[in-house]
Design a protein around this motif. Structure first.
Motif, PDB file in Angstrom:
ATOM      1  N   ILE A  80       6.261  12.647  -3.463  1.00 34.84           N
ATOM      2  CA  ILE A  80       7.054  11.460  -3.115  1.00 34.84           C
ATOM      3  C   ILE A  80       6.351  10.193  -3.586  1.00 34.84           C
ATOM      4  O   ILE A  80       6.954   9.329  -4.229  1.00 34.84           O
ATOM      5  N   GLY A  81       5.070  10.072  -3.286  1.00 38.33           N
ATOM      6  CA  GLY A  81       4.322   8.891  -3.702  1.00 38.33           C
ATOM      7  C   GLY A  81       4.304   8.718  -5.206  1.00 38.33           C
ATOM      8  O   GLY A  81       4.433   7.608  -5.726  1.00 38.33           O
ATOM      9  N   GLY A  82       4.169   9.840  -5.917  1.00 40.89           N
ATOM     10  CA  GLY A  82       4.150   9.764  -7.380  1.00 40.89           C
ATOM     11  C   GLY A  82       5.446   9.235  -7.947  1.00 40.89           C
ATOM     12  O   GLY A  82       5.450   8.422  -8.869  1.00 40.89           O
ATOM     13  N   THR A 106       2.489  10.374   3.412  1.00 42.41           N
ATOM     14  CA  THR A 106       1.507  11.440   3.582  1.00 42.41           C
ATOM     15  C   THR A 106       2.161  12.743   4.015  1.00 42.41           C
ATOM     16  O   THR A 106       1.632  13.824   3.755  1.00 42.41           O
ATOM     17  N   GLY A 107       3.296  12.639   4.738  1.00 42.85           N
ATOM     18  CA  GLY A 107       3.912  13.845   5.280  1.00 42.85           C
ATOM     19  C   GLY A 107       3.104  14.423   6.423  1.00 42.85           C
ATOM     20  O   GLY A 107       3.282  15.589   6.793  1.00 42.85           O
ATOM     21  N   ARG A 108       2.226  13.605   7.013  1.00 39.71           N
ATOM     22  CA  ARG A 108       1.365  14.054   8.116  1.00 39.71           C
ATOM     23  C   ARG A 108       1.753  13.297   9.383  1.00 39.71           C
ATOM     24  O   ARG A 108       1.351  12.141   9.577  1.00 39.71           O
ATOM     25  N   ALA A 121       0.846  -1.189   0.000  1.00 42.03           N
ATOM     26  CA  ALA A 121       0.000   0.000   0.000  1.00 42.03           C
ATOM     27  C   ALA A 121       0.880   1.237   0.000  1.00 42.03           C
ATOM     28  O   ALA A 121       1.871   1.302   0.732  1.00 42.03           O
ATOM     29  N   ILE A 122       0.533   2.195  -0.842  1.00 40.08           N
ATOM     30  CA  ILE A 122       1.221   3.494  -0.864  1.00 40.08           C
ATOM     31  C   ILE A 122       0.203   4.536  -0.415  1.00 40.08           C
ATOM     32  O   ILE A 122      -0.799   4.781  -1.107  1.00 40.08           O
ATOM     33  N   LEU A 178      -3.079   2.256  -4.177  1.00 38.96           N
ATOM     34  CA  LEU A 178      -2.746   3.675  -4.081  1.00 38.96           C
ATOM     35  C   LEU A 178      -3.878   4.389  -3.346  1.00 38.96           C
ATOM     36  O   LEU A 178      -5.046   4.258  -3.736  1.00 38.96           O
ATOM     37  N   TRP A 179      -3.518   5.125  -2.310  1.00 35.62           N
ATOM     38  CA  TRP A 179      -4.522   5.822  -1.507  1.00 35.62           C
ATOM     39  C   TRP A 179      -4.259   7.328  -1.529  1.00 35.62           C
ATOM     40  O   TRP A 179      -3.185   7.791  -1.169  1.00 35.62           O
ATOM     41  N   ASP A 180      -5.259   8.095  -1.961  1.00 33.94           N
ATOM     42  CA  ASP A 180      -5.169   9.555  -1.898  1.00 33.94           C
ATOM     43  C   ASP A 180      -6.521  10.143  -2.293  1.00 33.94           C
ATOM     44  O   ASP A 180      -7.115   9.718  -3.295  1.00 33.94           O
TER      45      ASP A 180
END
Length: 571
Positions: A349-351, A439-441, A342-343, A372-374
């Motif tokens: 970054i994810g891209g 996520t950077g969160r 899972a990304i 892919l989650w977004d």
């Protein structure tokens, strides 16, 4: 000293272009050309040296102009069909271009050494072709096969000529595609924007044990030449080819795939003489026992005849099997096939990390999966740092990434897009092998790091993030020991080095202005970390790349932090 003087001192004679024999006089009309005679145990070779770069940043090309009469028409190791001498691997070699005389002497000595190997006898000569034989095939056409070397069977494959618009001038390019299932041909046509040309060929697959690779006469220019070569190379393969051609009955167009042990695959396209085809017995393709009862000796003489084929062309084959596509990565046992991945987050970054993971095997295999989650939309503001092109403006980022990867992928990937925010509980229920949090969160990352410790058989979690206002690319692998909160022990920026106004605001959207290179490096570290999870022991759990005034920390297996604010650790 110039390269010209260096070559003259090494014994080369300067040659005027108009004095060169065809086709060299046309090919090298704008180059400096030199000639020298080399003595070997089999006789004298006349060699042409063509200098394209006078500054010697590239080495001269070497060609055989004349060879001993006893070697005329013979294939020699390290000398191509076009008489080019492969006297050095330039990509792997080093020399001093500012010392022309030393370079000229080294070139001269290496050509002499290469020619001596080329004329060596018996085992030494045959050994010169080992693992290099397909490079001497001198193909007329090109082809691709959905299969790996050593894994082919005649009844499994079909072959088809296709064409597409390509090249620098947009000219029509033709190529053969050898496939097992119709969907593979459909995918190829879609990916290349190609169309089918003519009818499918009768496909024949022959395995060659390569008891003797080196042929005496080369190149093969007819079916007769092929049978003569196979007679000395692998008599069983010759007989099998005869049986397969005979079993085709009156069919004249054949695509013969030659799978040479430890060497690779090449092919020939053959059109049999129609009169010859009429003499073959009519045998149903599924009558294997009847095929085996055919005695090839009854037809060998006819197949070896110079008139057995009216068309014959050599085809250079390239495997597009999973193993072949991934072979330049780490060894196969360390790739990501059959892993559920899972990304989380499909931003910059994810891209950038999706495609390297796919090229490492992710999303392939019977169990392989990439999710892919977004929930975010791809906007023009994202363009400067994102991997997605302009055509995806307005798309959901996860959906757009899935579409882009699938559009550029030859084979079906098991990849899914979730156009929504992912909850930690939901991710844990999915039973992934690897979860990549980009996520950077920090709140989400802290929750994920804590909750994976509450379940049996938790996934390995890889956190990838840009830190210190774009001055640090960092990756942390959570294996159940140190957690995300333990990263607080690593200070990456002194207070005096914090930028005054590093953030930019846009009505609820916050971003930091820095180059995409930071995210690309983070994505590369994520790929390395994901592959490392397949090792028995991780070489590191924390790695960073640092620029600017940020504090650098070497790669390490991060230990639990006794002052961790996220959770207590047993130290």
């Amino acid at each position: 000293m110039t390269s010209h003087n260096g070559l003259l001192k090494a014994g080369f004679d300067f040659r005027l272009t108009e004095d060169l024999p065809a086709p060299f006089c046309e090919l090298f009309s704008r180059k400096d050309n030199y000639q020298k005679k080399y003595k070997t145990t089999s006789g004298d070779f006349s060699v042409l040296l063509s200098v394209d770069c006078g500054d010697l940043s590239s080495l001269p090309l070497a060609f055989v102009l004349d060879r001993p009469d006893s070697l005329n028409g013979q294939l020699l190791p390290h000398i191509s069909v076009g008489n080019n001498i492969c006297y050095v691997n330039e990509d792997m070699s080093d020399w001093n271009p500012h010392n022309p005389q030393a370079t000229a002497v080294a070139v001269d000595q290496q050509i002499q050494r290469t020619l001596e190997i080329a004329v060596s006898k018996d085992y030494a000569r045959d050994n010169g072709f080992r693992t290099e034989f397909v490079n001497y095939w001198d193909a007329d056409e090109i082809g691709y096969i959905f299969g790996g070397q050593g894994c082919i069977k005649s009844n499994d494959f079909n072959s088809q000529l296709v064409a597409y618009q390509g090249g620098t001038q947009g000219a029509e390019v033709k190529e053969y595609i050898v496939y097992e299932e119709a969907i593979q041909l459909e995918n190829w046509l879609s990916l290349r924007g190609a169309k089918i040309v003519g009818s499918p060929f009768e496909t024949v697959c022959i395995k060659i044990q390569a008891l003797k690779v080196a042929p005496s006469i080369w190149p093969l220019n007819s079916l007769s030449d092929l049978f003569v070569w196979l007679k000395t190379t692998d008599i069983a393969a010759r007989n099998e080819l005869a049986i397969q051609l005979i079993s085709g009955g009156s069919k004249t167009n054949h695509f013969v795939l030659l799978d040479i042990k430890d060497e690779g695959m090449v092919a020939v396209k053959v059109r049999l003489n129609q009169r010859l085809g009429k003499t073959f017995p009519k045998i149903a393709s599924n009558h294997t026992k009847i095929k085996r009862s055919i005695k090839p000796s009854h037809f060998i003489s006819a197949l070896e005849s110079k008139k057995s084929s009216i068309e014959f062309s050599r085809v250079r084959m390239s495997s597009i099997s999973d193993d072949s596509l991934l072979k330049r990565n780490r060894p196969v046992e360390f790739d990501l096939r059959n892993k559920r991945i899972a990304i989380i987050g499909c931003g910059t970054i994810g891209g950038y990390c999706v495609e390297p993971l796919v090229r490492s095997g992710a999303g392939r295999g019977t169990k392989g999966l990439i999710d892919l989650w977004d929930s975010d939309e791809y906007k023009p503001d994202n363009y400067g740092r994102h991997v997605l092109p302009e055509k995806y403006f307005g798309w959901n980022k996860a959906t757009a990434l899935k579409n882009r990867v699938e559009a550029d992928s030859l084979k079906g990937l098991n990849i899914r897009a979730h156009a929504q925010k992912s909850s930690v509980d939901q991710l844990i229920k999915m039973k992934y092998d690897i979860v990549i949090d980009v996520t950077g969160r920090p709140p989400f990352s802290k929750t994920l790091s804590r909750k994976v410790r509450e379940v049996a058989n938790p996934p390995i979690v890889i956190f990838g993030y840009n830190h210190a206002y774009g001055q640090v690319s960092a990756v942390f692998v959570d294996t159940g020991k140190a957690c995300y909160g333990c990263l607080d022990r690593l200070s990456v920026l002194n207070e005096k080095d914090i930028p005054g106004s590093p953030e930019s605001y846009s009505c609820g959207s916050v971003y930091l202005p820095y180059d995409a290179s930071v995210s690309i490096i983070t994505a590369a570290l994520i790929q390395e970390a994901a592959l490392n999870t397949q090792l028995e022991r991780l070489p590191w759990t924390y790695s960073q790349h640092t620029t600017g005034k940020a504090i650098h920390h070497k790669r390490q297996n991060l230990k639990p932090f006794k002052s961790c604010l996220l959770m207590e650790h047993n130290l």
